[in-house]
Scaffold this motif. Structure first.
Motif, PDB file in Angstrom:
ATOM      1  N   GLY A  40       0.967  -1.412   0.104  1.00 48.09           N
ATOM      2  CA  GLY A  40       0.102  -0.029  -0.266  1.00 48.09           C
ATOM      3  C   GLY A  40       0.832   0.857  -0.006  1.00 48.09           C
ATOM      4  N   ALA A  41       0.334   2.193  -0.207  1.00 51.42           N
ATOM      5  CA  ALA A  41       0.800   3.539  -0.266  1.00 51.42           C
ATOM      6  C   ALA A  41      -0.298   4.448   0.447  1.00 51.42           C
ATOM      7  CB  ALA A  41       1.343   4.375  -2.041  1.00 51.42           C
ATOM      8  N   LEU A  42       0.353   5.784   1.018  1.00 51.59           N
ATOM      9  CA  LEU A  42      -0.261   6.831   1.455  1.00 51.59           C
ATOM     10  C   LEU A  42       0.016   8.269   1.214  1.00 51.59           C
ATOM     11  CD1 LEU A  42      -2.491   7.639   3.755  1.00 51.59           C
ATOM     12  CD2 LEU A  42      -0.495   7.286   5.672  1.00 51.59           C
ATOM     13  N   GLU A  43      -0.943   9.081   0.548  1.00 50.28           N
ATOM     14  CA  GLU A  43      -0.702  10.299   0.271  1.00 50.28           C
ATOM     15  C   GLU A  43      -2.118  11.031   1.418  1.00 50.28           C
ATOM     16  OE1 GLU A  43      -0.985  11.353  -3.287  1.00 50.28           O
ATOM     17  OE2 GLU A  43       0.048   9.255  -4.522  1.00 50.28           O
ATOM     18  N   ILE A  44      -0.690  12.334   1.794  1.00 45.67           N
ATOM     19  CA  ILE A  44      -2.311  13.579   2.830  1.00 45.67           C
ATOM     20  C   ILE A  44      -2.504  14.200   2.098  1.00 45.67           C
ATOM     21  CG2 ILE A  44      -3.003  14.072   4.777  1.00 45.67           C
ATOM     22  CD1 ILE A  44      -1.854  12.121   5.790  1.00 45.67           C
ATOM     23  N   GLY A  45      -3.021  14.370   1.080  1.00 42.69           N
ATOM     24  CA  GLY A  45      -3.254  16.181   0.659  1.00 42.69           C
ATOM     25  C   GLY A  45      -4.149  17.188   1.651  1.00 42.69           C
TER      26      GLY A  45
END
Length: 343
Positions: free
Chosen positions: A65-70
């Protein structure tokens, strides 16, 4: 579960906490044995492929998995890779607004469970906690995972505040119980006081949700509780979350302590090795098996550790313990000495 890849600007402690929350939700929702073990992390950091990590750890699937927070979206990308075929059994990108991000682990767990054709439990999102406090809760979990003294103190401070603001958040109370249990202390009196607090807080969590695994584990680890009750807590914890090596380790230790009443400790120790062979607690398993005359089990445990090893010292020490089991003390001493410079 392999470590989450994080985009620039994402707090790695938050990501560690999210990993643990997602692992817990997969176990809860799909009744699966899921681990984000220290062994998986070490193998991942060596650059091994997902299918090779599965082979070394005996897993059927790898979660990647990969996590991005905008500013206005939180996005969790998830793939499930089948070990034998190397095919993707699941792939999706789930996102939410920051104010609803506490639902992402549960949504992801439900989607993966459905893709595997498993029954989905009726677990619900933690509506009893605000999004901002849930993010702090995940950060506290990440702090606890580091096991650093200052990090554990910081986690305790965070969890005290979270539970004050969200008194119906069972996992928050369980996290606080764990923080009290693990809080570094200088003397036995302080430890006794902290363990009493851990007991009280863990029971609070179970009053809210009887299936709160960390609360069951903490009560199972407290030596102030009757052995049979401790064992009952730990059995329930391993039933609800069979991929948690800590729960299996403490179950094994409790069974060893009360062997006549508590069942076979070696079987529980075998689960610790199966799940997390490179976790140092796993290295006690072969000695335990030998103590109970289970020499072939002891050999099997060390062979599993050697197969998973990523450093020379891990491999050499496993071979040294095998030599000890086989009665070759000269080779045991030689291999142990060879391991020391890189240990």
């Amino acid at each position: 579960m392999l470590p989450i890849k994080v985009a620039d600007g994402v707090d790695p402690l938050y990501a560690r906490g999210l990993e643990e929350e997602l692992r817990t939700q997969l176990a809860r929702v799909g009744r699966m044995e899921v681990t984000s073990s220290e062994s998986a992390r070490q193998l991942f950091e060596q650059g091994l492929s997902a299918d090779e990590i599965c082979r070394r750890l005996g897993a059927d699937f790898a979660w990647v998995g990969a996590l991005e927070i905008g500013a206005d979206r939180v996005t969790l990308s998830a793939r499930l890779i089948e070990a034998v075929t190397k095919n993707e059994a699941f792939s999706d990108e789930l996102s939410s607004s920051p104010s609803a991000a506490q639902s992402l682990p549960l949504r992801t767990a439900r989607a993966i469970t459905t893709a595997l054709g498993r029954p989905v439990s009726e677990r619900r999102a933690a509506a009893s906690v605000s999004a901002s406090d849930f993010r702090l809760y995940l950060t506290a979990l990440g702090l606890i995972k580091t096991r650093g003294d200052e990090q554990r103190r910081a986690a305790l401070d965070i969890l005290v505040q979270i539970t004050q603001r969200n008194p119906d958040f069972a996992d928050g109370w369980a996290g606080l119980a764990k923080a009290w249990f693990l809080l570094p202390v200088d003397d036995k009196d302080a430890m006794k006081t902290n363990r009493a607090r851990a007991d009280q807080v863990a029971r609070k969590a179970l009053e809210i949700d009887p299936e709160t695994v960390d609360a069951l584990k903490i009560l199972g680890m407290l030596d102030t509780i009757e052995p049979q009750q401790r064992l009952a807590y730990l059995k329930r914890a391993t039933q609800l979350d069979p991929g948690d090596p800590e729960a299996w380790f403490w179950r094994s230790m409790t069974q060893e302590e009360f062997a006549l009443q508590a069942g076979d400790p070696v079987s529980s120790a075998a689960k610790v090795v199966d799940i997390d062979p490179l976790w140092p607690a796993s290295w006690l398993s072969s000695g335990l098996a030998a103590t109970f005359g289970r020499i072939e089990d002891a050999r099997s445990f060390e062979e599993s550790i050697a197969l998973a090893a990523v450093t020379p010292s891990q491999r050499l020490l496993a071979e040294a313990r095998l030599a000890q089991i086989n009665g070759d003390l000269s080779r045991f001493v030689t291999l142990t000495r060879e391991a020391q410079p890189t240990q």
